[in-house]
Design a protein around this motif. Structure first.
Motif, mmCIF file in Angstrom:
data_model
loop_
_atom_site.group_PDB
_atom_site.id
_atom_site.type_symbol
_atom_site.label_atom_id
_atom_site.label_comp_id
_atom_site.label_asym_id
_atom_site.label_seq_id
_atom_site.Cartn_x
_atom_site.Cartn_y
_atom_site.Cartn_z
ATOM 1 N N TYR A 76 0.860 -1.192 0.000
ATOM 2 C CA TYR A 76 0.000 0.000 0.000
ATOM 3 C C TYR A 76 0.889 1.232 0.000
ATOM 4 N N ASN A 77 0.587 2.190 -0.882
ATOM 5 C CA ASN A 77 1.357 3.434 -0.947
ATOM 6 C C ASN A 77 0.415 4.623 -1.067
ATOM 7 N N LYS A 78 0.752 5.712 -0.383
ATOM 8 C CA LYS A 78 -0.029 6.954 -0.467
ATOM 9 C C LYS A 78 0.936 8.115 -0.231
ATOM 10 N N LYS A 79 0.942 9.094 -1.130
ATOM 11 C CA LYS A 79 1.815 10.254 -0.991
ATOM 12 C C LYS A 79 1.194 11.277 -0.051
ATOM 13 N N ILE A 80 1.934 11.626 1.006
ATOM 14 C CA ILE A 80 1.474 12.645 1.960
ATOM 15 C C ILE A 80 2.362 13.875 1.806
ATOM 16 N N GLU A 81 1.792 14.954 1.298
ATOM 17 C CA GLU A 81 2.555 16.177 1.044
ATOM 18 C C GLU A 81 2.896 16.896 2.351
ATOM 19 N N GLY A 110 0.157 10.971 8.631
ATOM 20 C CA GLY A 110 -0.566 9.847 8.052
ATOM 21 C C GLY A 110 0.341 8.668 7.759
ATOM 22 N N GLU A 120 2.104 6.454 5.087
ATOM 23 C CA GLU A 120 2.554 6.595 3.695
ATOM 24 C C GLU A 120 2.651 5.266 2.966
ATOM 25 N N SER A 121 3.157 4.236 3.623
ATOM 26 C CA SER A 121 3.329 2.965 2.915
ATOM 27 C C SER A 121 3.270 1.782 3.879
ATOM 28 N N ASP A 165 -5.490 8.950 10.676
ATOM 29 C CA ASP A 165 -5.509 8.221 9.398
ATOM 30 C C ASP A 165 -6.066 6.826 9.664
ATOM 31 N N LEU A 205 -7.021 3.132 7.412
ATOM 32 C CA LEU A 205 -6.986 2.397 6.147
ATOM 33 C C LEU A 205 -7.680 1.060 6.343
ATOM 34 N N CYS A 219 -6.602 -2.510 3.810
ATOM 35 C CA CYS A 219 -5.519 -1.990 2.963
ATOM 36 C C CYS A 219 -4.541 -3.075 2.542
#
Length: 422
Positions: free
Chosen positions: A272-277, A281, A283-284, A381, A383, A386
């Motif tokens: 699982y991957n998600k970009k957090i600017e 949260g 991220e992976s 956060d 998931l 996920c």
């Protein structure tokens, strides 16, 4: 121990979408090449045996360039995904079909149980089929008669032994078929996945018989199964097939690991991957095995490792990071978490690793729900589902009760004898 079976460059080619090997023009072309002493021209073409791909030509190699040898008394497990070429290989070894290329060298008689009803005539009774199968194996009537009572008793079908086989259930047919194949003294016994048709009691009996054949009588067994517990308990050597090729040959434990690694992308989510600017949260996430390889299918006796990468702000250092394991019925199996401030003391990007112990979760499909939160205050956060993975039966204490529900987790409770009666 001497080599009792040897396969040299065995390949089998089929023409897609037809019965037989092809058209009249192809047969004439083969004949024209053969009378001039040349190789079959169609053996130079053919696609890879990958059922998930679209066919790129008329021919496919069910198996390709298979080489191995089996010694007397060995139990060879042949495993692989559906369509890998296992049954094709067994049919060639049993001389049910001929290879397109290569040769098989064997010593002694081969008895095969490849499909429900293999070698049985449906109009004949069970007793008559025992004599028929024995005759096919080259045994005399008197030799078969000496084994008859033992075969009938092992099959558990005595009441129906003089009834035509066409009236047997698939399980009864397999019982009788295995009893015949195992008791008529073949040097090599070939058994396909058909034992899965039988009930748990018969499977246990069949595995025990194959063990006694190999260890007690020095017979050789070739065994195909998707039941890793049976493979683990019975086999002394493993061959793993993928797309018609041998990708592993060696000891049982490493062979099962190799097979399970093939299934890492079959419907489960291991990454699982998600970009957090900015902000906080998860991220992976990634599921890996003991060799740090991505996996989604594990044996019962394997540790499951989960890597987690998070981005956290200063204001959330008192947050908790954890996950729940949920089964396919959405029942929560267990929850685990820890407080970030017990591991870190400043904002930033952090990675953590957690292990689910071996021999804990029962064989089943599982999902992970990850959460980063301050209890009863804020969910930073969350998931849901996920990640997902599967535990495969590879030899738990309860594998003899295949198909029964015995809970969610195994607990190794302490059992001790007391000095006086209750």
């Amino acid at each position: 121990m001497s080599v009792i079976l040897k396969a040299e460059n065995i390949s089998k080619q089929y023409r897609l979408g037809t019965v037989g090997m092809g058209t009249l023009s192809h047969d004439l072309n083969r004949w024209w090449h053969s009378i001039r002493g040349k190789e079959d021209p169609y053996l130079k073409i053919g696609g890879v045996n990958d059922r998930s791909l679209k066919a790129s030509g008329d021919y496919v190699w069910a198996i390709k360039d298979i080489n191995f040898e089996v010694k007397q008394g060995e139990v060879l497990g042949i495993i692989g995904k559906n369509g890998a070429g296992k049954s094709t290989l067994l049919k060639i070894l049993s001389r049910v079909t001929a290879p397109s290329t290569g040769i098989i060298k064997t010593k002694g008689r081969i008895a095969s149980l490849l499909e429900v009803g293999t070698g049985f005539h449906p109009e004949l009774t069970g007793r008559e089929n025992i004599y028929l199968n024995g005759a096919i194996l080259g045994m005399t009537k008197s030799e078969i008669t000496t084994k008859l009572d033992e075969i009938i008793d092992f099959s558990g079908c005595e009441m129906y032994i003089d009834t035509p086989v066409k009236r047997y259930s698939s399980g009864m047919t397999i019982r009788l078929g295995f009893a015949v194949a195992a008791h008529l003294e073949p040097e090599i016994l070939v058994v396909d996945e058909v034992l899965a048709v039988g009930d748990a009691e018969f499977q246990k009996k069949a595995i025990g018989k194959m063990n006694s054949l190999s260890k007690g009588e020095g017979r050789t067994v070739l065994f195909v199964s998707h039941n890793m517990a049976s493979i683990n308990s019975l086999c002394t050597k493993i061959i793993v097939l993928e797309n018609g090729n041998i990708i592993f040959e060696g000891n049982t434990k490493d062979g099962i690991d190799s097979y399970l690694q093939l299934n890492q992308n079959t419907g489960f989510t291991g990454v699982y991957n998600k970009k957090i600017e900015n902000g906080s949260g998860i991220e992976s996430l990634v599921i890996v095995d003991k060799n740090n390889k991505n996996r989604t299918e594990f044996g019962f006796d394997e540790v499951i490792t989960i890597k987690c990468k998070i981005l956290i702000e200063e204001k959330y250092l008192n947050a908790h990071l954890g996950f729940r394991v949920v089964d396919k019925s959405e029942q929560i199996i267990f929850t685990t978490e820890f407080k970030l401030s017990s591991k870190i003391d400043s904002a930033g990007v952090y990675s953590f690793i957690v292990e689910i112990p071996h021999k804990f979760l029962v064989p089943n499909t599982y999902y992970l729900n990850f959460g980063l939160h301050i209890p009863n205050v804020i969910m930073i956060d969350y998931l849901e589902n996920c990640l997902s993975f599967q535990i495969v039966e590879t030899g738990s204490d309860f594998h003899i009760y295949q198909g029964r529900d015995f809970g969610c987790v195994f607990v190794n409770c302490a059992w001790n004898e007391i000095a006086y009666p209750i």
